[in-house]
Design a protein around this motif. Structure first.
Motif, PDB file in Angstrom:
ATOM      1  N   ILE A 152       0.837  -1.198   0.000  1.00  0.00           N
ATOM      2  CA  ILE A 152       0.000   0.000   0.000  1.00  0.00           C
ATOM      3  C   ILE A 152       0.876   1.253   0.000  1.00  0.00           C
ATOM      4  O   ILE A 152       0.600   2.219  -0.729  1.00  0.00           O
ATOM      5  N   CYS A 153       1.928   1.244   0.805  1.00  0.00           N
ATOM      6  CA  CYS A 153       2.809   2.417   0.888  1.00  0.00           C
ATOM      7  C   CYS A 153       3.598   2.631  -0.399  1.00  0.00           C
ATOM      8  O   CYS A 153       4.059   3.744  -0.662  1.00  0.00           O
ATOM      9  N   ALA A 154       3.768   1.576  -1.197  1.00  0.00           N
ATOM     10  CA  ALA A 154       4.545   1.702  -2.429  1.00  0.00           C
ATOM     11  C   ALA A 154       3.767   2.377  -3.548  1.00  0.00           C
ATOM     12  O   ALA A 154       4.359   2.817  -4.532  1.00  0.00           O
ATOM     13  N   ILE A 155       2.459   2.457  -3.401  1.00  0.00           N
ATOM     14  CA  ILE A 155       1.650   3.093  -4.446  1.00  0.00           C
ATOM     15  C   ILE A 155       1.857   4.600  -4.370  1.00  0.00           C
ATOM     16  O   ILE A 155       1.731   5.211  -3.304  1.00  0.00           O
ATOM     17  N   ASN A 156       2.148   5.186  -5.507  1.00  0.00           N
ATOM     18  CA  ASN A 156       2.473   6.617  -5.553  1.00  0.00           C
ATOM     19  C   ASN A 156       1.812   7.253  -6.777  1.00  0.00           C
ATOM     20  O   ASN A 156       2.476   7.645  -7.722  1.00  0.00           O
ATOM     21  N   PRO A 157       0.455   7.350  -6.773  1.00  0.00           N
ATOM     22  CA  PRO A 157      -0.219   7.838  -7.982  1.00  0.00           C
ATOM     23  C   PRO A 157       0.078   9.305  -8.260  1.00  0.00           C
ATOM     24  O   PRO A 157      -0.190  10.175  -7.440  1.00  0.00           O
ATOM     25  N   TYR A 158       0.674   9.550  -9.425  1.00  0.00           N
ATOM     26  CA  TYR A 158       0.966  10.901  -9.906  1.00  0.00           C
ATOM     27  C   TYR A 158       1.790  11.707  -8.890  1.00  0.00           C
ATOM     28  O   TYR A 158       1.570  12.888  -8.688  1.00  0.00           O
ATOM     29  N   GLY A 159       2.732  10.998  -8.253  1.00  0.00           N
ATOM     30  CA  GLY A 159       3.639  11.667  -7.326  1.00  0.00           C
ATOM     31  C   GLY A 159       3.077  11.911  -5.949  1.00  0.00           C
ATOM     32  O   GLY A 159       3.754  12.497  -5.103  1.00  0.00           O
ATOM     33  N   VAL A 160       1.862  11.458  -5.670  1.00  0.00           N
ATOM     34  CA  VAL A 160       1.237  11.650  -4.353  1.00  0.00           C
ATOM     35  C   VAL A 160       1.211  10.309  -3.633  1.00  0.00           C
ATOM     36  O   VAL A 160       0.647   9.340  -4.144  1.00  0.00           O
ATOM     37  N   PRO A 161       1.797  10.182  -2.437  1.00  0.00           N
ATOM     38  CA  PRO A 161       1.765   8.905  -1.712  1.00  0.00           C
ATOM     39  C   PRO A 161       0.338   8.464  -1.437  1.00  0.00           C
ATOM     40  O   PRO A 161      -0.503   9.255  -1.004  1.00  0.00           O
ATOM     41  N   TYR A 162       0.067   7.185  -1.690  1.00  0.00           N
ATOM     42  CA  TYR A 162      -1.284   6.642  -1.541  1.00  0.00           C
ATOM     43  C   TYR A 162      -1.759   6.699  -0.094  1.00  0.00           C
ATOM     44  O   TYR A 162      -2.968   6.779   0.163  1.00  0.00           O
ATOM     45  N   THR A 163      -0.820   6.675   0.846  1.00  0.00           N
ATOM     46  CA  THR A 163      -1.183   6.678   2.263  1.00  0.00           C
ATOM     47  C   THR A 163      -1.180   8.076   2.878  1.00  0.00           C
ATOM     48  O   THR A 163      -1.258   8.210   4.100  1.00  0.00           O
ATOM     49  N   SER A 164      -1.060   9.115   2.064  1.00  0.00           N
ATOM     50  CA  SER A 164      -1.151  10.477   2.595  1.00  0.00           C
ATOM     51  C   SER A 164      -2.540  10.647   3.223  1.00  0.00           C
ATOM     52  O   SER A 164      -3.528  10.067   2.791  1.00  0.00           O
ATOM     53  N   SER A 165      -2.643  11.452   4.247  1.00  0.00           N
ATOM     54  CA  SER A 165      -1.608  12.232   4.899  1.00  0.00           C
ATOM     55  C   SER A 165      -1.105  11.591   6.188  1.00  0.00           C
ATOM     56  O   SER A 165      -0.570  12.257   7.078  1.00  0.00           O
ATOM     57  N   ILE A 166      -1.257  10.263   6.266  1.00  0.00           N
ATOM     58  CA  ILE A 166      -0.781   9.527   7.430  1.00  0.00           C
ATOM     59  C   ILE A 166       0.696   9.196   7.273  1.00  0.00           C
ATOM     60  O   ILE A 166       1.496   9.349   8.193  1.00  0.00           O
ATOM     61  N   SER A 167       1.068   8.733   6.091  1.00  0.00           N
ATOM     62  CA  SER A 167       2.460   8.424   5.804  1.00  0.00           C
ATOM     63  C   SER A 167       2.774   8.827   4.366  1.00  0.00           C
ATOM     64  O   SER A 167       2.214   8.228   3.422  1.00  0.00           O
ATOM     65  N   PRO A 168       3.601   9.847   4.160  1.00  0.00           N
ATOM     66  CA  PRO A 168       4.237  10.694   5.168  1.00  0.00           C
ATOM     67  C   PRO A 168       3.230  11.620   5.853  1.00  0.00           C
ATOM     68  O   PRO A 168       2.245  12.029   5.243  1.00  0.00           O
ATOM     69  N   PHE A 169       3.494  11.911   7.089  1.00  0.00           N
ATOM     70  CA  PHE A 169       2.567  12.693   7.898  1.00  0.00           C
ATOM     71  C   PHE A 169       2.545  14.145   7.429  1.00  0.00           C
ATOM     72  O   PHE A 169       3.587  14.789   7.303  1.00  0.00           O
ATOM     73  N   THR A 170       1.331  14.642   7.136  1.00  0.00           N
ATOM     74  CA  THR A 170       1.138  16.027   6.701  1.00  0.00           C
ATOM     75  C   THR A 170       0.250  16.734   7.708  1.00  0.00           C
ATOM     76  O   THR A 170      -0.961  16.459   7.768  1.00  0.00           O
ATOM     77  N   PRO A 171       0.785  17.607   8.541  1.00  0.00           N
ATOM     78  CA  PRO A 171      -0.011  18.220   9.611  1.00  0.00           C
ATOM     79  C   PRO A 171      -1.223  18.981   9.089  1.00  0.00           C
ATOM     80  O   PRO A 171      -2.296  18.946   9.681  1.00  0.00           O
ATOM     81  N   GLY A 172      -1.097  19.660   7.948  1.00  0.00           N
ATOM     82  CA  GLY A 172      -2.186  20.487   7.468  1.00  0.00           C
ATOM     83  C   GLY A 172      -3.389  19.709   6.985  1.00  0.00           C
ATOM     84  O   GLY A 172      -4.518  20.206   7.015  1.00  0.00           O
ATOM     85  N   SER A 173      -3.175  18.463   6.542  1.00  0.00           N
ATOM     86  CA  SER A 173      -4.274  17.692   5.987  1.00  0.00           C
ATOM     87  C   SER A 173      -4.764  16.579   6.892  1.00  0.00           C
ATOM     88  O   SER A 173      -5.762  15.922   6.571  1.00  0.00           O
TER      89      SER A 173
END
Length: 501
Positions: A455-476
């Motif tokens: 699941i973490c290896a999926i990176n559609p169009y440069g966006v991590p599939y597990t965002s915003s949990i991993s990598p952690f994005t405080p704003g989202s």
């Protein structure tokens, strides 16, 4: 050996190259155009030809009877052209005069390509050829039968809108325009499919969507080598950047309000002519656990519902495998009274626990598919009969233990809580039952780790599939498992472009 295997797999998986068809120009000789049209259309009864005379010049109207509105054809095109006053005698001036001063419709164009004119005829336009002119005039008079706008069938909401997409291309765009009355929403069309020539509308907000993502989506569609496109699922593999995973970075929705919400976060929405489902790219894993009702509820209840969905997902994937592992290898984790009752029940069945679990879950999938594909009048009856009669008979006959029926029921109900993930869940459930029956808890934990890495290896169009949990994005993170109030969400801080690596 490895190179040979990769080469053979590439031959099978690579799309067929149809080549580039040569364009056929519109001839100044109307007879040649008629021959070209009839050679392509053959004896199709729905293609109508009407020859008229314009100040001594031959002219020809071509239309598809089932795709055009006959009243508009007569009142807006054929009638005004035939009885137009002051019609010039020169053919080129006649075409300009008709286009600029005679016809009243707003949807008008011209083309020099005969193949494009044929496609437009089959799309519901009426085409006018004039002898001595090397282009044809096209007028939009579409009037084909279509389904009226109705509630979404697969995404039922309690407090959301009761409008869903339909098979009509223009109606779907209008549903989006009604909700976003701003010129920043762009709707661009492409044609995909060598034979079907299906229109795909790429919708996005120009100030929020990443230009690289929009260009990438358009490039993938233009390079898609496919003969027929009869649904959004036909083009989904061409948009997915990771085809070796159970999960996809391309989402679907049947609701225009959801599509607008996704565009507001910088995503690209694709509408396919002839299907009521829109595609969303890039799509994140956490969005499978969100619904439009979450934003109409109070924040504390929305958080509770989302947590419930995450727990249901884990139950539907891992619970049968854990049950098999406990009964086979790890009986010590159960209380003594429960262990005794389960041991008595399982001792009365002739099959091992793993075989029993696979059999009953396979039987459940058969009943579900039968209930889904049968006519609605008998579909529910099939499900009820299968669940009650077959389940009770299997337990009474001693083929299945009673605890296994409880496991199947909990798993089945939990899998429908997150219906968007039912396809990967149904397959992963069987895999973890086999792993749990062979290796126990250790294999399940290892399998969970492999699944998490996938699941973490999926990176559609440069966006991590597990965002915003991993990598952690405080704003989202305020709109993932949590859901803050609209005093915070209304500030427009969330944009998919900010999550790019």
């Amino acid at each position: 050996m490895s190179k040979w295997f990769k080469k053979e797999v590439k031959k099978i998986t690579d799309p067929v190259d149809f080549g580039t068809a040569e364009k056929t120009p519109v001839s100044k000789n109307i007879t040649e155009n008629i021959i070209g049209l009839k050679s392509r259309f053959g004896n199709s009864f729905d293609i109508l030809y009407k020859e008229i005379s314009l100040k001594g010049n031959k002219a020809l109207f071509v239309m598809d009877d089932g795709m055009c509105n006959n009243m508009q054809v007569i009142c807006q095109v054929i009638g005004p052209v035939m009885f137009a006053p002051d019609m010039p005698k020169e053919p080129s001036k006649q075409a300009d005069y008709i286009r600029d001063r005679v016809t009243t419709g707003a949807d008008q164009s011209q083309t020099y390509d005969l193949d494009e004119a044929i496609t437009d005829v089959l799309s519901g336009l009426i085409v006018l050829f004039i002898d001595g002119v090397d282009f044809c005039l096209e007028f939009g008079v579409q009037g084909f039968p279509k389904r009226s706008i109705d509630d979404a069938q697969t995404e039922v909401q309690e407090r959301g809108s009761h409008e869903g997409f339909t098979e009509s291309f223009k109606d779907n765009v209008a549903l989006l325009r009604r909700r976003v009355r701003s010129p920043i929403m762009k709707c661009e069309t492409l044609t995909v499919g060598k034979t079907s020539k299906t229109r795909i509308c790429v919708c996005y907000m120009s100030d929020r969507a990443s230009p690289e993502t929009v260009d990438n989506v358009k490039a993938r569609l233009k390079k898609a080598k496919i003969d027929m496109v009869l649904g959004s699922g036909y083009i989904s593999p061409f948009l997915d950047t990771q085809n070796t995973s159970f999960f996809s970075g391309v989402g679907t929705t049947e609701r225009p309000d959801v599509a607008c919400a996704e565009m507001a976060e910088g995503r690209v929405v694709l509408l396919t002519d002839g299907t009521p489902f829109a595609l969303i790219v890039p799509y994140l894993f956490v969005e499978n656990f969100q619904s439009m009702d979450d934003y109409n509820y109070r924040p504390y209840y929305a958080v509770f519902i989302r947590a419930l969905k995450f727990i249901s997902f884990l139950i539907s994937v891992f619970f049968p495998g854990i049950y098999v592992a406990v009964c086979t290898f790890h009986q010590e984790v159960l209380p003594s009274s429960m262990l005794y009752d389960m041991a008595v029940q399982e001792s009365m069945t002739p099959f091992p626990v793993m075989v029993e679990a696979i059999f009953i879950h396979f039987l459940y999938e058969v009943m579900r598919e039968a209930g889904l594909r049968m006519p609605k009048a008998v579909g529910h009856a099939v499900s009820i009969v299968g669940a009650l009669v077959i389940g009770d008979a299997a337990v009474t006959a001693g083929l299945i233990a009673a605890p296994m029926i409880i496991v199947v029921a909990m798993t089945a109900i939990s899998s429908f809580v997150v219906s968007q993930l039912y396809q990967p869940v149904s397959v992963l459930r069987f895999l973890f039952m086999i792993i749990g029956g062979i290796t126990g808890f250790y294999g399940i934990v290892l399998g969970f780790g492999v699944l998490l890495v996938n699941i973490c290896a999926i990176n559609p169009y440069g966006v991590p599939y597990t965002s915003s949990i991993s990598p952690f994005t405080p704003g989202s993170v305020r709109d993932t498992v949590l859901r803050l109030g609209w005093r915070r969400l209304g500030r427009r801080e969330l944009n998919i472009g900010k999550m790019k690596r």
